[in-house]
Enzyme design. Sequence first.
Site, mmCIF file in Angstrom:
data_model
loop_
_atom_site.group_PDB
_atom_site.id
_atom_site.type_symbol
_atom_site.label_atom_id
_atom_site.label_comp_id
_atom_site.label_asym_id
_atom_site.label_seq_id
_atom_site.Cartn_x
_atom_site.Cartn_y
_atom_site.Cartn_z
ATOM 1 N N LYS A 9 -14.798 26.421 24.137
ATOM 2 C CA LYS A 9 -15.257 25.075 23.838
ATOM 3 C C LYS A 9 -14.874 24.092 24.955
ATOM 4 O O LYS A 9 -13.999 24.392 25.780
ATOM 5 C CB LYS A 9 -14.685 24.635 22.481
ATOM 6 C CG LYS A 9 -15.245 25.449 21.291
ATOM 7 C CD LYS A 9 -14.599 25.029 19.983
ATOM 8 C CE LYS A 9 -15.214 25.738 18.782
ATOM 9 N NZ LYS A 9 -14.552 25.362 17.506
ATOM 10 N N TYR A 49 -24.207 25.197 14.252
ATOM 11 C CA TYR A 49 -23.281 24.795 13.179
ATOM 12 C C TYR A 49 -24.007 24.323 11.920
ATOM 13 O O TYR A 49 -23.448 23.554 11.141
ATOM 14 C CB TYR A 49 -22.339 23.704 13.690
ATOM 15 C CG TYR A 49 -21.207 24.230 14.549
ATOM 16 C CD1 TYR A 49 -20.290 25.164 14.046
ATOM 17 C CD2 TYR A 49 -21.031 23.787 15.858
ATOM 18 C CE1 TYR A 49 -19.246 25.645 14.819
ATOM 19 C CE2 TYR A 49 -19.979 24.270 16.644
ATOM 20 C CZ TYR A 49 -19.091 25.195 16.115
ATOM 21 O OH TYR A 49 -18.053 25.666 16.887
ATOM 22 N N PHE A 57 -17.115 16.284 8.788
ATOM 23 C CA PHE A 57 -16.763 16.402 10.211
ATOM 24 C C PHE A 57 -17.948 16.824 11.091
ATOM 25 O O PHE A 57 -17.783 17.029 12.291
ATOM 26 C CB PHE A 57 -15.589 17.377 10.399
ATOM 27 C CG PHE A 57 -15.858 18.777 9.882
ATOM 28 C CD1 PHE A 57 -16.552 19.708 10.658
ATOM 29 C CD2 PHE A 57 -15.409 19.168 8.628
ATOM 30 C CE1 PHE A 57 -16.798 20.993 10.189
ATOM 31 C CE2 PHE A 57 -15.652 20.458 8.149
ATOM 32 C CZ PHE A 57 -16.349 21.368 8.939
ATOM 33 N N ARG A 85 -12.349 37.491 15.902
ATOM 34 C CA ARG A 85 -11.813 36.506 14.936
ATOM 35 C C ARG A 85 -10.279 36.559 14.960
ATOM 36 O O ARG A 85 -9.613 35.530 14.898
ATOM 37 C CB ARG A 85 -12.330 36.791 13.515
ATOM 38 C CG ARG A 85 -13.823 36.568 13.322
ATOM 39 C CD ARG A 85 -14.247 35.135 13.357
ATOM 40 N NE ARG A 85 -13.782 34.367 12.215
ATOM 41 C CZ ARG A 85 -14.161 33.106 11.984
ATOM 42 N NH1 ARG A 85 -15.008 32.477 12.803
ATOM 43 N NH2 ARG A 85 -13.691 32.445 10.947
ATOM 44 N N THR A 91 -8.667 29.091 11.928
ATOM 45 C CA THR A 91 -9.430 27.893 12.292
ATOM 46 C C THR A 91 -8.517 26.691 12.527
ATOM 47 O O THR A 91 -8.682 25.963 13.508
ATOM 48 C CB THR A 91 -10.439 27.564 11.160
ATOM 49 O OG1 THR A 91 -11.274 28.704 10.956
ATOM 50 C CG2 THR A 91 -11.285 26.350 11.500
ATOM 51 N N ARG A 102 -5.740 30.386 19.505
ATOM 52 C CA ARG A 102 -5.467 29.085 18.870
ATOM 53 C C ARG A 102 -3.969 28.911 18.611
ATOM 54 O O ARG A 102 -3.440 27.793 18.707
ATOM 55 C CB ARG A 102 -6.274 28.958 17.580
ATOM 56 C CG ARG A 102 -7.775 28.746 17.839
ATOM 57 C CD ARG A 102 -8.595 29.047 16.611
ATOM 58 N NE ARG A 102 -9.997 28.661 16.743
ATOM 59 C CZ ARG A 102 -10.935 29.028 15.870
ATOM 60 N NH1 ARG A 102 -10.632 29.775 14.816
ATOM 61 N NH2 ARG A 102 -12.189 28.643 16.052
ATOM 62 N N ASN A 112 -10.058 23.133 18.599
ATOM 63 C CA ASN A 112 -9.441 24.456 18.467
ATOM 64 C C ASN A 112 -9.931 25.499 19.465
ATOM 65 O O ASN A 112 -9.844 26.695 19.229
ATOM 66 C CB ASN A 112 -9.526 24.951 17.019
ATOM 67 C CG ASN A 112 -10.952 25.155 16.560
ATOM 68 O OD1 ASN A 112 -11.891 24.920 17.313
ATOM 69 N ND2 ASN A 112 -11.109 25.607 15.325
ATOM 70 N N HIS A 115 -14.691 29.592 19.772
ATOM 71 C CA HIS A 115 -15.529 29.964 18.630
ATOM 72 C C HIS A 115 -15.767 31.469 18.682
ATOM 73 O O HIS A 115 -15.929 32.034 19.762
ATOM 74 C CB HIS A 115 -16.888 29.253 18.686
ATOM 75 C CG HIS A 115 -17.866 29.828 17.707
ATOM 76 N ND1 HIS A 115 -17.905 29.438 16.392
ATOM 77 C CD2 HIS A 115 -18.803 30.824 17.835
ATOM 78 C CE1 HIS A 115 -18.834 30.132 15.755
ATOM 79 N NE2 HIS A 115 -19.396 30.989 16.611
ATOM 80 N N GLU A 126 -26.447 33.556 16.099
ATOM 81 C CA GLU A 126 -25.866 32.717 17.154
ATOM 82 C C GLU A 126 -26.238 33.234 18.551
ATOM 83 O O GLU A 126 -26.539 32.440 19.448
ATOM 84 C CB GLU A 126 -24.340 32.668 16.978
ATOM 85 C CG GLU A 126 -23.953 31.899 15.714
ATOM 86 C CD GLU A 126 -22.479 32.034 15.336
ATOM 87 O OE1 GLU A 126 -21.702 32.661 16.089
ATOM 88 O OE2 GLU A 126 -22.107 31.500 14.268
HETATM 89 P P1 IDP Z 1 -14.355 28.787 12.624
HETATM 90 O O1 IDP Z 1 -14.626 28.121 13.956
HETATM 91 O O2 IDP Z 1 -12.981 29.382 12.593
HETATM 92 O O3 IDP Z 1 -15.429 29.754 12.204
HETATM 93 P P2 IDP Z 1 -15.441 26.956 10.615
HETATM 94 O O4 IDP Z 1 -14.846 26.666 9.281
HETATM 95 O O5 IDP Z 1 -16.718 27.726 10.675
HETATM 96 O O6 IDP Z 1 -14.298 27.615 11.504
HETATM 97 O O7 IDP Z 1 -15.651 25.526 11.316
HETATM 98 C C1 IDP Z 1 -16.369 25.457 12.524
HETATM 99 C C2 IDP Z 1 -15.668 24.496 13.442
HETATM 100 O O8 IDP Z 1 -15.755 23.195 12.894
HETATM 101 C C3 IDP Z 1 -14.172 24.745 13.621
HETATM 102 O O9 IDP Z 1 -13.869 25.724 14.597
HETATM 103 C C4 IDP Z 1 -13.701 23.371 14.055
HETATM 104 O O10 IDP Z 1 -13.999 23.128 15.439
HETATM 105 C C5 IDP Z 1 -14.586 22.454 13.206
HETATM 106 N N1 IDP Z 1 -13.936 22.076 11.942
HETATM 107 C C6 IDP Z 1 -13.836 22.808 10.810
HETATM 108 N N2 IDP Z 1 -13.167 22.138 9.852
HETATM 109 C C7 IDP Z 1 -12.860 20.939 10.390
HETATM 110 C C8 IDP Z 1 -12.163 19.787 9.901
HETATM 111 O O11 IDP Z 1 -11.699 19.734 8.765
HETATM 112 N N3 IDP Z 1 -12.034 18.741 10.777
HETATM 113 C C9 IDP Z 1 -12.533 18.755 12.036
HETATM 114 N N4 IDP Z 1 -13.192 19.815 12.543
HETATM 115 C C10 IDP Z 1 -13.346 20.889 11.733
HETATM 116 MG MG MG Z 2 -17.360 29.495 11.555
#
Ligand code: IDP
Ligand code: MG
Length: 149
Positions: A9, A49, A57, A85, A91, A102, A112, A115, A126
Amino acid sequence: MEQTYIMIKPDAVQRGLIGEIVARIEKRGLKISAMRMNLMSEESAKEHYREHAEKPFFKSLIDYVTSGPSVSMVVEGKDAIAIMRAVNGATDPVNATPGTIRGDFAIETGRNVVHASDSPESASREISIHFKDAEIINYTKIDEVCLYE
Ligand code: IDP
Ligand code: MG
């Protein structure tokens, strides 16, 4: 063999972590089948997304991943989706184990660093958003004889 979509990212690119992250993927034994740096379009980010479109968010997430260059990869190997993963970690970096990307390099969920696709369906969806078939290289790496039983 399984393929997964990986993004380094924009925060990680700015922080000089491209090499560190690519090295971890290579050292684990996974194969990079495609790799490109680009500024992700808003359209691609929203499609990527889309499962989060109704989340509070969502706008900040789209702004984040389109804020600067990111690195997109197709990473291939046996169980590549689950392995990546685990390599990335939880996450929310607060819950990410040290030794994961992370867990070693991030503080907040909204920054974070990486992805990785979460299922075979997400991976193929994707990959098709971010790469044309011709950009994904089918080749054999010589270390495969040592990595696989
Ligand atoms: P992942 O990236 O581990 O698959 P997801 O729940 O699919 O996690 O969320 C996608 C991305 O959205 C996360 O990696 C993060 O960058 C962002 N994200 C998820 N939850 C939040 C939040 O509560 N606040 C801000 N950003 C979030
Ligand atoms: Mg995800």
